[in-house]
Design a protein around this motif. Sequence first.
Motif, mmCIF file in Angstrom:
data_model
loop_
_atom_site.group_PDB
_atom_site.id
_atom_site.type_symbol
_atom_site.label_atom_id
_atom_site.label_comp_id
_atom_site.label_asym_id
_atom_site.label_seq_id
_atom_site.Cartn_x
_atom_site.Cartn_y
_atom_site.Cartn_z
ATOM 1 N N TRP A 104 35.642 18.087 13.224
ATOM 2 C CA TRP A 104 35.043 17.275 12.152
ATOM 3 C C TRP A 104 33.665 16.874 12.647
ATOM 4 O O TRP A 104 33.523 16.117 13.587
ATOM 5 C CB TRP A 104 35.945 16.084 11.901
ATOM 6 C CG TRP A 104 35.518 15.088 10.871
ATOM 7 C CD1 TRP A 104 34.532 15.186 9.937
ATOM 8 C CD2 TRP A 104 36.117 13.801 10.689
ATOM 9 N NE1 TRP A 104 34.479 14.050 9.181
ATOM 10 C CE2 TRP A 104 35.446 13.182 9.620
ATOM 11 C CE3 TRP A 104 37.165 13.120 11.319
ATOM 12 C CZ2 TRP A 104 35.775 11.895 9.176
ATOM 13 C CZ3 TRP A 104 37.493 11.840 10.879
ATOM 14 C CH2 TRP A 104 36.811 11.243 9.823
ATOM 15 N N VAL A 105 32.626 17.415 12.022
ATOM 16 C CA VAL A 105 31.258 17.292 12.529
ATOM 17 C C VAL A 105 30.383 16.574 11.499
ATOM 18 O O VAL A 105 30.190 17.070 10.383
ATOM 19 C CB VAL A 105 30.658 18.681 12.833
ATOM 20 C CG1 VAL A 105 29.245 18.541 13.385
ATOM 21 C CG2 VAL A 105 31.551 19.451 13.799
ATOM 22 N N VAL A 106 29.846 15.427 11.875
ATOM 23 C CA VAL A 106 28.924 14.676 11.017
ATOM 24 C C VAL A 106 27.502 15.063 11.396
ATOM 25 O O VAL A 106 27.126 15.011 12.568
ATOM 26 C CB VAL A 106 29.144 13.161 11.167
ATOM 27 C CG1 VAL A 106 28.097 12.389 10.377
ATOM 28 C CG2 VAL A 106 30.550 12.782 10.695
ATOM 29 N N LEU A 107 26.692 15.424 10.404
ATOM 30 C CA LEU A 107 25.362 15.967 10.687
ATOM 31 C C LEU A 107 24.223 15.013 10.339
ATOM 32 O O LEU A 107 23.673 14.348 11.206
ATOM 33 C CB LEU A 107 25.211 17.306 9.960
ATOM 34 C CG LEU A 107 26.124 18.426 10.486
ATOM 35 C CD1 LEU A 107 26.005 19.678 9.633
ATOM 36 C CD2 LEU A 107 25.798 18.741 11.950
ATOM 37 N N ALA A 108 23.809 14.918 9.076
ATOM 38 C CA ALA A 108 22.566 14.229 8.722
ATOM 39 C C ALA A 108 22.653 12.707 8.804
ATOM 40 O O ALA A 108 21.639 12.030 8.674
ATOM 41 C CB ALA A 108 22.120 14.638 7.312
ATOM 42 N N HIS A 109 23.815 12.158 9.017
ATOM 43 C CA HIS A 109 24.013 10.706 9.115
ATOM 44 C C HIS A 109 23.939 10.312 10.588
ATOM 45 O O HIS A 109 24.880 10.549 11.337
ATOM 46 C CB HIS A 109 25.374 10.362 8.510
ATOM 47 C CG HIS A 109 25.735 8.917 8.593
ATOM 48 N ND1 HIS A 109 26.976 8.447 8.225
ATOM 49 C CD2 HIS A 109 25.048 7.829 8.992
ATOM 50 C CE1 HIS A 109 27.028 7.151 8.388
ATOM 51 N NE2 HIS A 109 25.878 6.748 8.867
ATOM 52 N N ASN A 110 22.819 9.711 10.995
ATOM 53 C CA ASN A 110 22.642 9.382 12.407
ATOM 54 C C ASN A 110 21.649 8.237 12.556
ATOM 55 O O ASN A 110 20.435 8.434 12.564
ATOM 56 C CB ASN A 110 22.166 10.607 13.187
ATOM 57 C CG ASN A 110 22.268 10.415 14.691
ATOM 58 O OD1 ASN A 110 21.924 9.368 15.221
ATOM 59 N ND2 ASN A 110 22.734 11.443 15.382
ATOM 60 N N SER A 111 22.175 7.013 12.647
ATOM 61 C CA SER A 111 21.311 5.839 12.706
ATOM 62 C C SER A 111 20.505 5.749 14.001
ATOM 63 O O SER A 111 19.375 5.268 13.987
ATOM 64 C CB SER A 111 22.153 4.564 12.553
ATOM 65 O OG SER A 111 22.840 4.555 11.339
ATOM 66 N N ARG A 112 21.076 6.205 15.108
ATOM 67 C CA ARG A 112 20.344 6.074 16.376
ATOM 68 C C ARG A 112 19.143 7.005 16.409
ATOM 69 O O ARG A 112 18.032 6.585 16.738
ATOM 70 C CB ARG A 112 21.268 6.349 17.563
ATOM 71 C CG ARG A 112 20.530 6.209 18.892
ATOM 72 C CD ARG A 112 21.429 6.059 20.078
ATOM 73 N NE ARG A 112 20.650 5.843 21.294
ATOM 74 C CZ ARG A 112 21.181 5.613 22.481
ATOM 75 N NH1 ARG A 112 22.502 5.545 22.618
ATOM 76 N NH2 ARG A 112 20.404 5.433 23.534
ATOM 77 N N LEU A 113 19.353 8.274 16.074
ATOM 78 C CA LEU A 113 18.210 9.189 16.078
ATOM 79 C C LEU A 113 17.178 8.765 15.041
ATOM 80 O O LEU A 113 15.969 8.849 15.270
ATOM 81 C CB LEU A 113 18.673 10.618 15.812
ATOM 82 C CG LEU A 113 19.347 11.342 16.974
ATOM 83 C CD1 LEU A 113 19.655 12.781 16.582
ATOM 84 C CD2 LEU A 113 18.481 11.313 18.224
ATOM 85 N N GLY A 114 17.653 8.322 13.870
ATOM 86 C CA GLY A 114 16.708 7.887 12.848
ATOM 87 C C GLY A 114 15.906 6.680 13.277
ATOM 88 O O GLY A 114 14.704 6.584 12.991
ATOM 89 N N GLY A 115 16.559 5.744 13.977
ATOM 90 C CA GLY A 115 15.843 4.573 14.450
ATOM 91 C C GLY A 115 14.834 4.894 15.528
ATOM 92 O O GLY A 115 13.756 4.289 15.596
#
Length: 410
Positions: A104-115
């Motif tokens: 189960w792989v989550v891709l475009a949802h990433n608060s740390r990289l976005g921050g």
Amino acid sequence: MHTAAFLYPWDIVGDPDAAGRIADLGVQQVTLASAYHSTRALTPRHPDRRIVTARHAAVLYPPDAMRWAGRTLRPYTQDWVPGADPFGTALRALTEAGLEVHTWVVLAHNSRLGGEHPSAVVRNVYGDAYPWALCIARGEVREYLVDLAAEAAVRPGARGTELESCGWYGMAHLHAHDKIGGAPLSGAGQYLMSLCFCSVCSDGYTALGIPAAEVRAGVRRALEPLWREGPGAGSRPVAAAPGERAAERDRIEALLGGDLAGVVRTWRDRAARSLQRAAVRAVREAATGEFRVLLHADPAAHRCGANAGVDPADVLAHADGVVVPCTGDDAARADVLGPFADRPAGATVAANLTVVAGMGGSPGTLAADAAHAGSLGANALRLYHGGLAGDGDLAAVRHALRTTAQGLGN
């Protein structure tokens, strides 16, 4: 009907009874998180803990140092589950219990990289950054997501994968202590507030024939009644539209006008389809033998989020199937499953049903809900979530999977 339950590695690691308990439900498969976003999760039966706080998006296995060397965007590891490879530890326990495991792989949802990399995120029409939502039209983001998909999907022992948020992510995200309910947004309003105006997307609109400044002005103009007059101004559906998703699509076009809506839709559809095809291709190239690749999806291309908007015919031309959200009433299930009815032979259309009563699910009606989903074309089930569910919820799931005459489990 092939049935799988979602799990986190921390549901299994450190609990010697967990794998057997899941197998006893009557499911054939576990969809196990290998790359996941930040969360706070309950572990109601674990012998040593009750709450796991995943402070940031991370992979739950040792990433390949050579793959990510020198890369600006790269996955973070975790330290909230014991061991260097909690995914691998959990997979082995589940496999020994007789269960097939898919990643189960989550891709475009990433608060740390976005921050940490504000240039890489979605920016709305007002210039506000969405640090939880990576902009999939950007080259550096796409490269990161495709490589992450390949690495996190194809883990030793896994038989397939499910890619979540493999497409546009937008405003609708339960951020920390959200306080955005003062002007509730309709589906059309959510879409308008999720449109990206970063430099890459702005150039994309211009290249398609409408200057970005004109697109921005049109979107702001469409949103203005919502802020001035309240939620009713942006939430009235088009009465003639057949179904919630069609009503949203028609409302978006009415708010923006046909030409402007078409340019925005074309740009976003191209970016999403390109990412989806590239991610599936990368996973297939990394895998050996039979390896199923499914996308968590919504049949309305304008939808953003974990179940990213897709074109049903397009996505099933390259992926092995989809997992679609089916918690809700009969009409909601028909709205999401209907567009996938004309699917290729062998394609999976999995109905995702929440079985945690405290999270809005209805485990007591699982048999009926699953049967209805099957009548609408679903040929597999996903149960959200085997680790978060309480004992009463799991008992209801076990009863449904064991006693339903149509054989929801075996």
